[in-house]
Enzyme design. Structure first.
Site, PDB file in Angstrom:
ATOM      1  N   ARG A  63       0.816  -1.215   0.000  1.00  0.00           N
ATOM      2  CA  ARG A  63       0.000   0.000   0.000  1.00  0.00           C
ATOM      3  C   ARG A  63       0.850   1.267   0.000  1.00  0.00           C
ATOM      4  O   ARG A  63       0.382   2.322  -0.436  1.00  0.00           O
ATOM      5  CB  ARG A  63      -0.956  -0.008   1.192  1.00  0.00           C
ATOM      6  CG  ARG A  63      -2.165  -0.897   0.973  1.00  0.00           C
ATOM      7  CD  ARG A  63      -3.041  -0.945   2.185  1.00  0.00           C
ATOM      8  NE  ARG A  63      -2.710  -2.039   3.078  1.00  0.00           N
ATOM      9  CZ  ARG A  63      -2.972  -2.052   4.378  1.00  0.00           C
ATOM     10  NH1 ARG A  63      -3.537  -1.016   4.949  1.00  0.00           N
ATOM     11  NH2 ARG A  63      -2.650  -3.108   5.107  1.00  0.00           N
ATOM     12  N   GLU A 100       3.152  -9.720  14.927  1.00  0.00           N
ATOM     13  CA  GLU A 100       2.432 -10.179  16.115  1.00  0.00           C
ATOM     14  C   GLU A 100       2.697 -11.681  16.313  1.00  0.00           C
ATOM     15  O   GLU A 100       2.950 -12.130  17.431  1.00  0.00           O
ATOM     16  CB  GLU A 100       0.936  -9.908  15.929  1.00  0.00           C
ATOM     17  CG  GLU A 100       0.162 -10.031  17.224  1.00  0.00           C
ATOM     18  CD  GLU A 100      -1.280  -9.582  17.067  1.00  0.00           C
ATOM     19  OE1 GLU A 100      -1.652  -9.141  15.968  1.00  0.00           O
ATOM     20  OE2 GLU A 100      -2.007  -9.686  18.073  1.00  0.00           O
TER      21      GLU A 100
HETATM   22  C1  PRP Z   1       0.260  -2.544   6.728  1.00  0.00           C
HETATM   23  C2  PRP Z   1       0.453  -1.076   6.382  1.00  0.00           C
HETATM   24  C3  PRP Z   1       1.836  -0.771   6.909  1.00  0.00           C
HETATM   25  C4  PRP Z   1       1.937  -1.680   8.126  1.00  0.00           C
HETATM   26  C5  PRP Z   1       1.695  -0.907   9.381  1.00  0.00           C
HETATM   27  O1  PRP Z   1       0.866  -3.310   5.732  1.00  0.00           O
HETATM   28  O2  PRP Z   1       0.348  -0.851   4.983  1.00  0.00           O
HETATM   29  O3  PRP Z   1       2.859  -1.128   5.974  1.00  0.00           O
HETATM   30  O4  PRP Z   1       0.922  -2.693   7.986  1.00  0.00           O
HETATM   31  O5  PRP Z   1       1.825  -1.718  10.525  1.00  0.00           O
HETATM   32  P1  PRP Z   1       3.039  -1.586  11.562  1.00  0.00           P
HETATM   33  O6  PRP Z   1       3.304  -0.105  11.763  1.00  0.00           O
HETATM   34  O7  PRP Z   1       2.492  -2.233  12.808  1.00  0.00           O
HETATM   35  O8  PRP Z   1       4.219  -2.311  11.007  1.00  0.00           O
HETATM   36  P2  PRP Z   1       0.615  -4.886   5.499  1.00  0.00           P
HETATM   37  O9  PRP Z   1       1.711  -5.645   6.175  1.00  0.00           O
HETATM   38  O10 PRP Z   1      -0.791  -5.207   5.870  1.00  0.00           O
HETATM   39  O11 PRP Z   1       0.886  -5.055   3.948  1.00  0.00           O
HETATM   40  P3  PRP Z   1       0.184  -4.480   2.611  1.00  0.00           P
HETATM   41  O12 PRP Z   1       0.597  -3.025   2.472  1.00  0.00           O
HETATM   42  O13 PRP Z   1       0.813  -5.313   1.547  1.00  0.00           O
HETATM   43  O14 PRP Z   1      -1.310  -4.622   2.728  1.00  0.00           O
HETATM   44  N1  HPA Z   2      -5.735  -0.066   8.703  1.00  0.00           N
HETATM   45  C1  HPA Z   2      -4.962  -0.379   7.679  1.00  0.00           C
HETATM   46  N2  HPA Z   2      -3.813  -1.028   7.803  1.00  0.00           N
HETATM   47  C2  HPA Z   2      -3.422  -1.387   9.014  1.00  0.00           C
HETATM   48  C3  HPA Z   2      -4.181  -1.076  10.131  1.00  0.00           C
HETATM   49  C4  HPA Z   2      -5.412  -0.376   9.973  1.00  0.00           C
HETATM   50  O1  HPA Z   2      -6.154  -0.054  10.916  1.00  0.00           O
HETATM   51  N3  HPA Z   2      -3.500  -1.558  11.198  1.00  0.00           N
HETATM   52  C5  HPA Z   2      -2.365  -2.111  10.733  1.00  0.00           C
HETATM   53  N4  HPA Z   2      -2.309  -2.011   9.419  1.00  0.00           N
END
Ligand code: PRP
Ligand code: HPA
Length: 175
Positions: A63, A100
């Site tokens: 993202r 986690e």
């Molecule tokens: C989510 C978000 C951040 C991260 C935040 O990514 O886009 O990168 O989690 O969480 P944190 O601060 O606790 O590390 P995700 O791992 O869900 O991957 P994605 O962007 O591929 O959906």
């Molecule tokens: N929204 C989107 N991404 C995330 C969140 C949330 O609340 N927490 C950790 N990754």
């Protein structure tokens, strides 16, 4: 205008109990889907960093890419991806970080950042800060200077910012 400036938080959707019970998920897809809101988010990030001497924008898979790429374009910078393990084809540096449950590995190409380069790291959301800390470690392993860390959304109650002490952290929306 009569309606006032666009409020980005109006375009974030709250989803209770996703991905698990007790978690309130902040869903950014309505903002991405609305042309004015998406443009406002990118333009406000660009305005914040214009004149900051940013040379490279690093985006965090997946993202983070959505915001980092148009921001790099507007700032006149190159874009560098931080990717999950095993996706990048050339020589990489890697960092393992705690989730986690279990761990994850992120990587960057070794030739992606030059020593002393002024780097802006971009992700959609700051939660615990684990992901962005790993991206920061990659940039610093290559000798890059982290000039800023930018997010669309910061979940302040998870205190991710405490892990980013000493760095310039900016978020457009805070919960
Ligand atoms: C989510 C978000 C951040 C991260 C935040 O990514 O886009 O990168 O989690 O969480 P944190 O601060 O606790 O590390 P995700 O791992 O869900 O991957 P994605 O962007 O591929 O959906
Ligand atoms: N929204 C989107 N991404 C995330 C969140 C949330 O609340 N927490 C950790 N990754």
């Amino acid at each position: 205008s009569a309606s006032g400036p666009l409020r980005l938080e109006d375009w974030i959707r709250d989803i209770p109990d996703f991905p698990q019970k007790g978690v309130l998920f902040r869903d950014i897809t309505p903002l991405l889907q609305n042309p004015e809101a998406f443009r406002a988010a990118i333009d406000r990030l660009a305005a914040h960093y214009s004149g900051a001497g940013i040379q490279t924008v690093v985006g965090v898979e997946s993202r983070g890419f959505i915001f980092a790429a148009p921001l790099a374009y507007l700032l006149g910078c190159g874009f560098v991806p931080v990717r999950k393990f095993g996706k990048l084809p050339a020589k990489t540096v890697s960092v393992e970080y705690a989730l986690e449950y279990g761990t994850n590995i992120v990587e960057m190409h070794t030739d992606a950042i030059k020593p002393g380069e002024r780097v802006l790291i971009v992700d959609d959301l700051l939660a615990t800060g684990g992901t962005v800390s790993a991206a920061m470690e990659l940039v610093e392993k290559l000798g890059g200077h982290i000039a800023g860390i930018a997010f669309l959304v910061e979940l302040t109650y998870l205190k991710g910012r405490e892990r980013l002490k000493g760095y310039d952290v900016f978020a457009l929306i805070k919960y």
